[in-house]
Write a protein that holds these residues in place. Structure first.
Motif, PDB file in Angstrom:
ATOM      1  N   GLU A   8       0.830  -1.192   0.000  1.00  0.00           N
ATOM      2  CA  GLU A   8       0.000   0.000   0.000  1.00  0.00           C
ATOM      3  C   GLU A   8       0.872   1.252   0.000  1.00  0.00           C
ATOM      4  OE1 GLU A   8      -3.438   2.164   2.770  1.00  0.00           O
ATOM      5  OE2 GLU A   8      -2.363   0.378   3.484  1.00  0.00           O
ATOM      6  N   GLU A   9       0.545   2.220  -0.835  1.00  0.00           N
ATOM      7  CA  GLU A   9       1.241   3.507  -0.857  1.00  0.00           C
ATOM      8  C   GLU A   9       0.477   4.479   0.043  1.00  0.00           C
ATOM      9  OE1 GLU A   9       3.881   4.858  -2.393  1.00  0.00           O
ATOM     10  OE2 GLU A   9       4.598   3.177  -3.588  1.00  0.00           O
ATOM     11  N   VAL A  10       1.190   5.076   0.988  1.00  0.00           N
ATOM     12  CA  VAL A  10       0.539   6.025   1.892  1.00  0.00           C
ATOM     13  C   VAL A  10       1.358   7.306   1.965  1.00  0.00           C
ATOM     14  CG1 VAL A  10      -0.496   4.195   3.293  1.00  0.00           C
ATOM     15  CG2 VAL A  10       1.743   5.143   3.929  1.00  0.00           C
ATOM     16  N   ARG A  11       0.713   8.354   2.440  1.00  0.00           N
ATOM     17  CA  ARG A  11       1.416   9.619   2.645  1.00  0.00           C
ATOM     18  C   ARG A  11       2.301   9.503   3.876  1.00  0.00           C
ATOM     19  NH1 ARG A  11      -0.837  14.038   0.086  1.00  0.00           N
ATOM     20  NH2 ARG A  11      -0.451  15.446   1.830  1.00  0.00           N
ATOM     21  N   ASN A  12       3.480  10.104   3.805  1.00  0.00           N
ATOM     22  CA  ASN A  12       4.460   9.980   4.883  1.00  0.00           C
ATOM     23  C   ASN A  12       4.980  11.373   5.260  1.00  0.00           C
ATOM     24  OD1 ASN A  12       6.180   8.788   6.744  1.00  0.00           O
ATOM     25  ND2 ASN A  12       7.812   8.451   5.246  1.00  0.00           N
ATOM     26  N   LYS A  13       4.497  11.901   6.363  1.00  0.00           N
ATOM     27  CA  LYS A  13       4.955  13.215   6.832  1.00  0.00           C
ATOM     28  C   LYS A  13       6.385  13.081   7.362  1.00  0.00           C
ATOM     29  CE  LYS A  13       1.747  15.566   8.703  1.00  0.00           C
ATOM     30  NZ  LYS A  13       0.737  16.020   9.695  1.00  0.00           N
ATOM     31  N   GLN A  14       7.235  14.052   7.036  1.00  0.00           N
ATOM     32  CA  GLN A  14       8.646  13.985   7.398  1.00  0.00           C
ATOM     33  C   GLN A  14       9.159  15.335   7.891  1.00  0.00           C
ATOM     34  OE1 GLN A  14       9.866  12.776   3.361  1.00  0.00           O
ATOM     35  NE2 GLN A  14      10.627  10.864   4.266  1.00  0.00           N
ATOM     36  N   SER A  35       5.764  13.076   1.778  1.00  0.00           N
ATOM     37  CA  SER A  35       6.100  12.268   0.609  1.00  0.00           C
ATOM     38  C   SER A  35       5.182  11.040   0.624  1.00  0.00           C
ATOM     39  CB  SER A  35       7.570  11.851   0.657  1.00  0.00           C
ATOM     40  OG  SER A  35       7.818  11.024   1.789  1.00  0.00           O
ATOM     41  N   THR A  36       5.521  10.012  -0.121  1.00  0.00           N
ATOM     42  CA  THR A  36       4.770   8.759  -0.074  1.00  0.00           C
ATOM     43  C   THR A  36       5.734   7.618   0.215  1.00  0.00           C
ATOM     44  OG1 THR A  36       5.006   8.395  -2.461  1.00  0.00           O
ATOM     45  CG2 THR A  36       3.020   9.560  -1.705  1.00  0.00           C
ATOM     46  N   ILE A  37       5.213   6.538   0.764  1.00  0.00           N
ATOM     47  CA  ILE A  37       6.037   5.376   1.062  1.00  0.00           C
ATOM     48  C   ILE A  37       5.211   4.109   0.864  1.00  0.00           C
ATOM     49  CG2 ILE A  37       5.446   5.380   3.529  1.00  0.00           C
ATOM     50  CD1 ILE A  37       8.354   4.513   4.090  1.00  0.00           C
ATOM     51  N   VAL A  50       8.629   0.278   9.523  1.00  0.00           N
ATOM     52  CA  VAL A  50       8.025   0.559  10.818  1.00  0.00           C
ATOM     53  C   VAL A  50       7.132   1.793  10.773  1.00  0.00           C
ATOM     54  CG1 VAL A  50       9.974  -0.474  12.053  1.00  0.00           C
ATOM     55  CG2 VAL A  50       9.947   2.011  11.635  1.00  0.00           C
ATOM     56  N   LYS A  51       6.178   1.829  11.688  1.00  0.00           N
ATOM     57  CA  LYS A  51       5.383   3.026  11.967  1.00  0.00           C
ATOM     58  C   LYS A  51       5.948   3.635  13.244  1.00  0.00           C
ATOM     59  CE  LYS A  51       0.716   4.639  13.062  1.00  0.00           C
ATOM     60  NZ  LYS A  51      -0.706   4.225  13.267  1.00  0.00           N
ATOM     61  N   GLU A 112       6.662   9.676   9.746  1.00  0.00           N
ATOM     62  CA  GLU A 112       5.600   8.787  10.214  1.00  0.00           C
ATOM     63  C   GLU A 112       5.962   7.320  10.013  1.00  0.00           C
ATOM     64  OE1 GLU A 112       1.324  10.625   9.789  1.00  0.00           O
ATOM     65  OE2 GLU A 112       2.457  11.050   7.953  1.00  0.00           O
ATOM     66  N   TYR A 113       6.545   7.009   8.866  1.00  0.00           N
ATOM     67  CA  TYR A 113       6.945   5.637   8.548  1.00  0.00           C
ATOM     68  C   TYR A 113       8.397   5.639   8.107  1.00  0.00           C
ATOM     69  CZ  TYR A 113       1.855   5.097   8.191  1.00  0.00           C
ATOM     70  OH  TYR A 113       0.504   5.104   8.444  1.00  0.00           O
TER      71      TYR A 113
END
Length: 322
Positions: A8-14, A35-37, A50-51, A112-113
């Protein structure tokens, strides 16, 4: 959303490191982006996805913001997320020692991830009857070190005096953490006189995490054959040119043993550390104070605040709750 790789592609706050820093760090030295991960570890790899749940704010991160880092700590890469100690939950794993659902602590990204490939420092969390955030502070022997050093010294029978930068923190040391006494160094015009007031017969043991003028005053007040354990020198991290220490001859005349160390020297003793400390926590013999900042957006402010003494207790960033 899914992709061809099956994950699954999700949004990843960094939290991204903008560029190398001189002087005191500012919030603008970092910025938050998204970004996305892919929530799947690459097939055939030993990586762990990891989350992130909790992130640690530590003074040593300022050292890593310099173009040329010191002490074996690598510099952050401009344009990439900051990294540091964190607590996380495994979502996917290509490594045989970790499986989805495992709770872990170790070096992770300020995001986030995180997809972790260098997992030498990653450790499973076995004891979940204490707050998970303790694993980036009290149970990692990292951050807000002074409050713990003093309590451990008291448990060993020492007379303990702490130095802090506000009345609130002095009251905390004396009334909640059980120190014998404490003083506000910002209100002392003469540190030498202050130390003589609290240690009229001299100091046997000093845990060094400040440096500069404090170390100079302590050296004069050490007893013969005294010991100084050097863990950090936070007063020096933001200076372009570090302050000189004038009283080093005391090391000779008083035969003082002064030695530096980092936590990496003692990772092999971590199981013994847990065995010793967990009963203290469960029995309430060790009190631990945290200062929690909510959300990744608060992380730059929380980190910068370390260098003005804004935090009370161990500074933690809450990314998500398990």
């Amino acid at each position: 959303m899914a992709n061809a790789g099956g994950g699954e592609e999700v949004r990843n706050k960094q939290v991204i490191f903008r560029d190398y820093v001189t002087g005191f760090p500012k919030e603008s030295d970092m910025y938050v982006t998204t970004s996305t991960i892919n929530l799947r570890a690459p097939e055939g790899s030993n990586s762990v996805l990891v989350k992130n749940l909790y992130l640690s704010c530590d003074p040593v991160m300022r050292v890593r913001m310099a173009r040329v880092s010191v002490g074996g700590f690598s510099s952050f890469t401009p344009g990439s997320p900051l990294t540091g100690l964190g607590v996380a939950k495994v979502l996917d794993s290509g490594h045989p020692d970790f499986k989805p659902g495992d709770l872990v602590w170790g070096v992770t990204g300020w995001e986030e991830y995180s997809l972790l490939s260098g997992i030498e420092s990653l450790r499973k969390i076995q004891h979940t009857d204490v707050p998970l955030s303790y694993y980036i502070g009290l149970l990692a022997a990292a951050g807000a070190v002074g409050q713990l050093v003093g309590q451990f010294a008291k448990l060993l029978g020492c007379y303990v005096v702490g130095s802090a930068g506000s009345k609130e923190k002095v009251d905390l040391l004396k009334n909640k953490l059980g120190f014998d006494d404490a003083f506000n160094y910002k209100e002392e015009n003469d540190l030498d006189a202050a130390l003589k007031r609290y240690f009229p017969e001299g100091i046997d043991i000093y845990f060094e995490n400040v440096g500069g003028k404090t170390l100079d005053a302590v050296l004069i007040n050490m007893r013969v054959h005294g010991r100084i354990a050097v863990c950090g020198m936070i007063s020096q991290y933001n200076l372009d040119e570090t302050e000189g220490v004038k009283n080093l001859t005391c090391l000779i005349y008083k035969r003082i043993h002064m030695q530096g160390f980092t936590v990496r020297d003692y990772y092999h003793l971590y199981p013994k550390f847990l065995e010793t400390v967990m009963p203290y926590i469960r029995e309430g013999k060790v009190v631990y104070v945290e200062d929690k900042a909510e959300g990744l957006e608060s992380a730059p402010t929380a980190l910068v605040g370390l260098f003005s003494g804004r935090n009370v207790g161990k500074q933690v960033v809450v990314v998500a709750r398990e």
